[in-house]
Design an enzyme around this catalytic site. Structure first.
Site, PDB file in Angstrom:
ATOM      1  CG  ASN A 118      -4.112  -4.412  13.114  1.00 22.28           C
ATOM      2  OD1 ASN A 118      -3.997  -5.599  12.810  1.00 22.28           O
ATOM      3  ND2 ASN A 118      -5.214  -3.906  13.660  1.00 22.28           N
ATOM      4  CD1 TRP A 119       0.649  -5.456   8.491  1.00 28.57           C
ATOM      5  CD2 TRP A 119       1.346  -7.491   7.842  1.00 28.57           C
ATOM      6  NE1 TRP A 119       1.973  -5.359   8.170  1.00 28.57           N
ATOM      7  CE2 TRP A 119       2.434  -6.588   7.762  1.00 28.57           C
ATOM      8  CE3 TRP A 119       1.551  -8.824   7.492  1.00 28.57           C
ATOM      9  CZ2 TRP A 119       3.711  -6.980   7.342  1.00 28.57           C
ATOM     10  CZ3 TRP A 119       2.816  -9.222   7.077  1.00 28.57           C
ATOM     11  CH2 TRP A 119       3.880  -8.299   7.005  1.00 28.57           C
ATOM     12  CE  LYS A 120      -7.434  -3.043  11.028  1.00 29.24           C
ATOM     13  NZ  LYS A 120      -8.545  -2.119  10.894  1.00 29.24           N
ATOM     14  CG  HIS A 162      -8.500  -3.664  16.621  1.00 29.31           C
ATOM     15  ND1 HIS A 162      -9.663  -3.527  15.906  1.00 29.31           N
ATOM     16  CD2 HIS A 162      -7.596  -2.852  16.029  1.00 29.31           C
ATOM     17  CE1 HIS A 162      -9.464  -2.667  14.912  1.00 29.31           C
ATOM     18  NE2 HIS A 162      -8.212  -2.237  14.971  1.00 29.31           N
ATOM     19  CD  GLU A 208     -11.064  -4.088  12.632  1.00 32.52           C
ATOM     20  OE1 GLU A 208     -10.132  -4.898  12.512  1.00 32.52           O
ATOM     21  OE2 GLU A 208     -11.071  -2.972  12.056  1.00 32.52           O
ATOM     22  CD  GLU A 262      -6.749   1.469  16.417  1.00 36.97           C
ATOM     23  OE1 GLU A 262      -5.899   1.682  15.550  1.00 36.97           O
ATOM     24  OE2 GLU A 262      -7.412   0.428  16.487  1.00 36.97           O
ATOM     25  N   GLY A 321     -10.457   2.623   9.046  1.00 37.37           N
ATOM     26  CA  GLY A 321     -10.723   2.144   7.696  1.00 37.37           C
ATOM     27  C   GLY A 321     -11.684   3.003   6.902  1.00 37.37           C
ATOM     28  CB  SER A 339      -8.176   7.049   8.459  1.00 36.91           C
ATOM     29  OG  SER A 339      -9.294   6.207   8.226  1.00 36.91           O
ATOM     30  N   GLY A 345      -3.512   0.542  10.121  1.00 37.84           N
ATOM     31  CA  GLY A 345      -4.117  -0.625   9.484  1.00 37.84           C
ATOM     32  C   GLY A 345      -3.849  -0.620   7.991  1.00 37.84           C
ATOM     33  N   GLY A 346      -4.778  -0.079   7.222  1.00 43.26           N
ATOM     34  CA  GLY A 346      -4.712  -0.150   5.761  1.00 43.26           C
ATOM     35  C   GLY A 346      -3.386   0.319   5.182  1.00 43.26           C
TER      36      GLY A 346
HETATM   37  P1  PGA Z   1      -6.846   1.903   9.587  1.00 40.70           P
HETATM   38  O1  PGA Z   1      -6.954   0.858  10.807  1.00 40.70           O
HETATM   39  O2  PGA Z   1      -5.473   2.529   9.637  1.00 40.70           O
HETATM   40  O3  PGA Z   1      -7.073   1.056   8.353  1.00 40.70           O
HETATM   41  O4  PGA Z   1      -7.930   2.913   9.788  1.00 40.70           O
HETATM   42  C1  PGA Z   1      -6.371   1.152  12.054  1.00 40.70           C
HETATM   43  C2  PGA Z   1      -6.621   0.014  13.003  1.00 40.70           C
HETATM   44  O5  PGA Z   1      -7.716  -0.555  13.003  1.00 40.70           O
HETATM   45  O6  PGA Z   1      -5.718  -0.358  13.785  1.00 40.70           O
END
Ligand code: PGA
Length: 249
Positions: free
Chosen positions: A10-12, A95, A97, A164, A170, A209, A230-231
């Protein structure tokens, strides 16, 4: 039979056009013949160039969100049909977010998921508790309510659920394998109550994470069928070791 495992990046709201193409190219060239499914979910404006670079590499493409309608007066939104038109086979829905930044409710997410499946996409439906909810002992109740509210009655093979925990996204904080295992077993049981044995076809991802250093122990947990990353999905050097860990699991 256990479903084929999946890692989705997930590149956000990160990357630009050139860095998206460079990363997609590195993944396409280096995934080799892994026995797991891979997907990347770039920002919608970069789906098209990334799609071209991924070509027939076997790395699938996904959106990060979609509208419920096929088209119409919805300024700024993207329909699931548009995602499919660009070559997407997945879309992330709900998600945390999106739930926080855009006030998306379980009902909204259920409707988006239904629309995504109708467009032929597989939906990655996200659930997860806040730190306050975990500390109050409400985790399983929150997950049960989100699953019941967000996941439609649909073909289990087209459904992916990502657990999640919001406090792990993050932050570098990761639940213990015991905590992940408890939630994943609970989710499987809840989904079996609804879908019967078909629930076993629903892939249950862990997200929050995930890194190369912790991937192997997370993938060893029962009912963890992959990860939403994500990251650590933003560079090939971080992402490929996670893929290798799942491939070896
Ligand atoms: P993260 O994000 O790996 O940076 O914690 C995961 C996500 O939000 O899908």
């Amino acid at each position: 039979m256990a479903p084929r495992a999946l890692i989705a990046g997930n590149w956000k709201m990160n990357m630009d056009r050139v860095s998206s193409e460079v990363l997609a190219s590195a993944l396409a060239q280096n995934v080799g013949s892994v026995a797991v499914d891979l997907a990347v979910c770039p920002p919608s404006v970069y789906l098209s160039p990334v799609s071209v670079v991924l070509g027939s590499s076997g790395v699938a493409l996904g959106g990060q969100d979609c509208h419920t309608a096929q088209n119409g007066a919805h300024t700024g939104d993207v329909s699931p049909e548009m995602l499919a038109d660009l070559g997407c086979t997945y879309v992330i829905v709900g998600h945390s977010e999106r739930r926080t930044d855009h006030g998306e409710s379980d009902a909204d997410i259920r409707a988006k998921t239904t629309a995504a499946l109708a467009a032929g996409l597989r939906a990655i439906v996200c659930v997860g508790e806040s730190l306050a909810q975990r500390e109050a002992g409400e985790t399983l109740a929150v997950i049960a309510a989100q699953l019941a509210g967000s996941v439609p009655d649909a073909d289990p093979a087209a459904l992916v659920v990502a657990y999640e925990p919001i406090w792990a996204i993050g932050t570098g904080k990761v639940p213990t394998t015991g905590q992940i295992g408890e939630v994943h077993a609970f989710m499987r049981a809840q989904l079996r109550d609804r879908f019967g044995e078909g629930a076993d076809a629903i892939r249950l991802l862990y997200g929050g994470s995930v890194k190369g250093a912790n991937a192997a122990e997370i993938f060893a947990v029962n009912d963890v069928d992959g990860a939403l990353v994500g990251g650590a999905s933003l560079t090939a050097a971080d992402f490929l070791p996670i893929v290798a860990a799942l491939d070896a699991a």
